[in-house]
Design an enzyme around this catalytic site. Structure first.
Site, PDB file in Angstrom:
ATOM      1  N   PHE A 125       0.841  -1.188   0.000  1.00  0.00           N
ATOM      2  CA  PHE A 125       0.000   0.000   0.000  1.00  0.00           C
ATOM      3  C   PHE A 125       0.890   1.256   0.000  1.00  0.00           C
ATOM      4  O   PHE A 125       1.733   1.398   0.887  1.00  0.00           O
ATOM      5  CB  PHE A 125      -0.876  -0.035   1.251  1.00  0.00           C
ATOM      6  CG  PHE A 125      -2.026   0.928   1.232  1.00  0.00           C
ATOM      7  CD1 PHE A 125      -2.987   0.873   0.226  1.00  0.00           C
ATOM      8  CD2 PHE A 125      -2.172   1.873   2.226  1.00  0.00           C
ATOM      9  CE1 PHE A 125      -4.057   1.757   0.219  1.00  0.00           C
ATOM     10  CE2 PHE A 125      -3.247   2.757   2.229  1.00  0.00           C
ATOM     11  CZ  PHE A 125      -4.187   2.698   1.215  1.00  0.00           C
ATOM     12  N   ASP A 203       1.342  -6.010   7.059  1.00  0.00           N
ATOM     13  CA  ASP A 203       0.168  -5.148   7.068  1.00  0.00           C
ATOM     14  C   ASP A 203      -1.029  -6.020   6.670  1.00  0.00           C
ATOM     15  O   ASP A 203      -1.092  -6.530   5.549  1.00  0.00           O
ATOM     16  CB  ASP A 203       0.349  -3.978   6.092  1.00  0.00           C
ATOM     17  CG  ASP A 203      -0.778  -2.963   6.204  1.00  0.00           C
ATOM     18  OD1 ASP A 203      -1.882  -3.344   6.637  1.00  0.00           O
ATOM     19  OD2 ASP A 203      -0.546  -1.796   5.848  1.00  0.00           O
ATOM     20  N   TYR A 228     -11.765  -1.027   9.732  1.00  0.00           N
ATOM     21  CA  TYR A 228     -12.939  -0.502   9.013  1.00  0.00           C
ATOM     22  C   TYR A 228     -13.192  -1.189   7.678  1.00  0.00           C
ATOM     23  O   TYR A 228     -14.111  -0.832   6.966  1.00  0.00           O
ATOM     24  CB  TYR A 228     -12.825   1.019   8.810  1.00  0.00           C
ATOM     25  CG  TYR A 228     -11.515   1.496   8.214  1.00  0.00           C
ATOM     26  CD1 TYR A 228     -11.251   1.339   6.867  1.00  0.00           C
ATOM     27  CD2 TYR A 228     -10.560   2.121   9.006  1.00  0.00           C
ATOM     28  CE1 TYR A 228     -10.063   1.775   6.323  1.00  0.00           C
ATOM     29  CE2 TYR A 228      -9.365   2.568   8.469  1.00  0.00           C
ATOM     30  CZ  TYR A 228      -9.122   2.396   7.129  1.00  0.00           C
ATOM     31  OH  TYR A 228      -7.937   2.826   6.593  1.00  0.00           O
ATOM     32  N   LYS A 229     -12.359  -2.179   7.316  1.00  0.00           N
ATOM     33  CA  LYS A 229     -12.575  -2.899   6.057  1.00  0.00           C
ATOM     34  C   LYS A 229     -13.407  -4.149   6.360  1.00  0.00           C
ATOM     35  O   LYS A 229     -14.580  -4.028   6.675  1.00  0.00           O
ATOM     36  CB  LYS A 229     -11.231  -3.189   5.409  1.00  0.00           C
ATOM     37  CG  LYS A 229     -10.572  -1.882   4.940  1.00  0.00           C
ATOM     38  CD  LYS A 229      -9.160  -2.010   4.451  1.00  0.00           C
ATOM     39  CE  LYS A 229      -8.662  -0.638   4.004  1.00  0.00           C
ATOM     40  NZ  LYS A 229      -7.214  -0.574   3.877  1.00  0.00           N
ATOM     41  N   ARG A 378     -12.066  -2.410  -9.125  1.00  0.00           N
ATOM     42  CA  ARG A 378     -11.866  -3.387  -8.054  1.00  0.00           C
ATOM     43  C   ARG A 378     -13.218  -3.835  -7.490  1.00  0.00           C
ATOM     44  O   ARG A 378     -14.024  -3.007  -7.084  1.00  0.00           O
ATOM     45  CB  ARG A 378     -11.001  -2.735  -6.968  1.00  0.00           C
ATOM     46  CG  ARG A 378     -10.374  -3.681  -6.000  1.00  0.00           C
ATOM     47  CD  ARG A 378      -9.383  -2.967  -5.098  1.00  0.00           C
ATOM     48  NE  ARG A 378     -10.023  -1.986  -4.231  1.00  0.00           N
ATOM     49  CZ  ARG A 378      -9.469  -1.478  -3.133  1.00  0.00           C
ATOM     50  NH1 ARG A 378      -8.236  -1.841  -2.792  1.00  0.00           N
ATOM     51  NH2 ARG A 378     -10.090  -0.581  -2.403  1.00  0.00           N
TER      52      ARG A 378
HETATM   53  C1  PLP Z   1      -6.510   0.549   4.206  1.00  0.00           C
HETATM   54  C2  PLP Z   1      -5.078   0.287   4.406  1.00  0.00           C
HETATM   55  C3  PLP Z   1      -4.294   1.169   5.162  1.00  0.00           C
HETATM   56  C4  PLP Z   1      -4.896   2.424   5.710  1.00  0.00           C
HETATM   57  O1  PLP Z   1      -4.182   3.026   6.722  1.00  0.00           O
HETATM   58  P1  PLP Z   1      -4.862   4.227   7.527  1.00  0.00           P
HETATM   59  O2  PLP Z   1      -3.859   4.665   8.484  1.00  0.00           O
HETATM   60  O3  PLP Z   1      -6.113   3.678   8.156  1.00  0.00           O
HETATM   61  O4  PLP Z   1      -5.244   5.283   6.541  1.00  0.00           O
HETATM   62  C5  PLP Z   1      -2.954   0.841   5.339  1.00  0.00           C
HETATM   63  N1  PLP Z   1      -2.429  -0.281   4.797  1.00  0.00           N
HETATM   64  C6  PLP Z   1      -3.174  -1.146   4.070  1.00  0.00           C
HETATM   65  C7  PLP Z   1      -2.565  -2.378   3.504  1.00  0.00           C
HETATM   66  C8  PLP Z   1      -4.512  -0.886   3.847  1.00  0.00           C
HETATM   67  O5  PLP Z   1      -5.241  -1.727   3.121  1.00  0.00           O
END
Ligand code: PLP
Length: 418
Positions: A125, A203, A228-229, A378
């Site tokens: 990411f 992650d 939140y996902k 997606r």
């Molecule tokens: C959604 C996501 C994030 C988001 O990080 P935030 O600090 O909540 O903005 C980070 N890493 C991955 C792999 C994600 O999918």
């Protein structure tokens, strides 16, 4: 596509998890929501829970509420621990994913002072890369090495193995890639890093709640993830971090605050870290959004993450089959792995007009996918509430947008959020 819908209805009828859909709020039954991997739906129970926290606990208990609230992050963390193969006391709910990444990257780097490299890959990411780049500025001589995926979909473990050396302090990447959905072999990559004495940080943003993760069995050192996902915790809900038990005293968070202090209410003028995972926290947790995390996590626990994985694979396999029959002939490519064992719970389709197709799906077809530059549409499958009929509808409406040319009237300008 009649046969596809007949099959979808049969699969829905036989789906043991079908009942979970009704535990979420649905304002519009025609909406095909395929973005639960960006923001999960609202569990009905969360409405009650958050209302109760605000009205009764905050409203009535006032500051006395803290005597119960203070335990919540840890309690929710122990439920998340069960989903990711961690033990009690190895996970904490706190801060955002990015802030947790910063804390753990710096802690890892400082524990390997003779090493200069943080190793990652370009399927990770991008925000993670920014965070690491920012962290490394504090350490002259260190650098981030980004391995390139040759096909922009996969990244075989051997490639990591060939780039690991005794210069590497930390290997970090997304367990499931946000764009292609590629799923790393956590155990093999972790072992390869350990062979050269590097730490590994996973992650879990696109993994947790969608598939079983085994941090303990993989020997992983560190992990972060969001709620939140696939955990349905609500927009911007607090994240979590994992630090393997035997590393907790060895590593030092760079962000010190009273929640990570040994005895915060002694108000000592000098910092001394709390025992265990607590030392990786900083300040007062956001209680309203923390309370909102629990019902979503409970639903995942109740459904069983193994069951969710089985359904997710069944659904993404169904989606790929429909793509081959109905979308590939229209010039849509598959930008995700075909092998379900190296794939998470979302599929990226490629099309040169992906952005405008995405707009037409949202504006005219009541489908919510998301667009990921440069050319990805997606489709996220969330087995807790996505039905097989949703999957078939998602394909039919995408096909219609292309056949009708409905996308052509939209501009190629990117909206501020995709
Ligand atoms: C959604 C996501 C994030 C988001 O990080 P935030 O600090 O909540 O903005 C980070 N890493 C991955 C792999 C994600 O999918």
């Amino acid at each position: 596509m009649d046969a596809a819908f007949t099959e979808a209805r049969e699969l829905d009828r036989d789906d043991p998890l079908a009942g979970f859909r009704q535990r979420f709020l649905h304002h519009d039954d025609d909406l095909i929501y395929l973005d639960g991997n960006s923001l999960g739906r609202l569990p009905i129970e969360t409405v009650e829970r958050v209302t109760c926290l605000v009205r009764d606990e905050w409203g009535d208990r006032l500051v006395r509420g803290w005597s119960e609230w203070i335990h919540k992050p840890k309690q929710i963390a122990s439920k998340i621990a069960g989903l990711i193969g961690a033990n009690e006391g190895e996970v904490m709910v706190c801060d955002s994913t990015t802030i947790n990444l910063f804390k753990l990257v710096v802690a890892a780097l400082e524990s390997r002072p003779q090493r200069q490299v943080v190793l990652t890959d370009d399927l990770n990411f991008p925000s993670d890369l920014y965070c690491i780049q920012g962290a490394l500025r504090r350490y002259p001589g260190t650098r981030l090495e980004i391995i390139k995926s040759e096909d922009r979909v996969h990244l075989p473990t051997e490639v990591y193995r060939s780039r690991l050396s005794e210069d590497v302090a930390l290997l970090t990447t997304s367990h499931t890639s946000f764009k292609s959905g590629f799923l790393h072999d956590m155990k093999a990559v972790t072992a390869a890093a350990h062979d050269v004495g590097a730490l590994v940080l996973w992650d879990l943003g696109h993994s947790v709640g969608a598939l079983p993760v085994d941090l303990g069995g993989s020997g992983a050192d560190l992990a972060i993830g969001c709620t939140y996902k696939y955990l349905n915790g609500g927009p911007g809900s607090p994240a979590f971090l994992y630090v393997r038990r035997d590393l907790q005293e060895e590593l030092t968070s760079p962000l010190w605050g009273w929640f990570g202090q040994k005895d915060p209410f002694a108000f000592s003028l000098n910092y001394s870290p709390a025992d265990g995972i607590q030392r990786f926290t900083v300040g007062t947790p956001p209680m309203i959004s923390t309370a909102g995390v629990e019902p979503g996590v409970d639903l995942v626990v109740e459904a069983g993450v193994q069951n969710l994985r089985l359904k997710s694979i069944q659904q993404t396999e169904f989606l790929i089959r429909l793509w081959r029959d109905h979308l590939q002939p229209l010039g849509v490519s598959l930008n995700s792995p075909e092998d379900p064992t190296v794939r998470g719970s979302h599929i990226s389709f490629g099309h040169p007009e992906a952005l405008r197709i995405d707009k037409a799906l949202i504006e005219e077809k009541n489908v919510i996918p998301d667009f990921r530059a440069p050319d990805n549409i997606r489709y996220g499958v969330t087995p807790l509430y996505t039905s097989f009929t949703d999957v078939a509808e998602g394909v039919k409406r995408l096909r219609d947008v292309i056949l009708e040319g409905a996308y052509k009237k939209y501009s190629t300008e990117k909206p501020s959020v995709t």
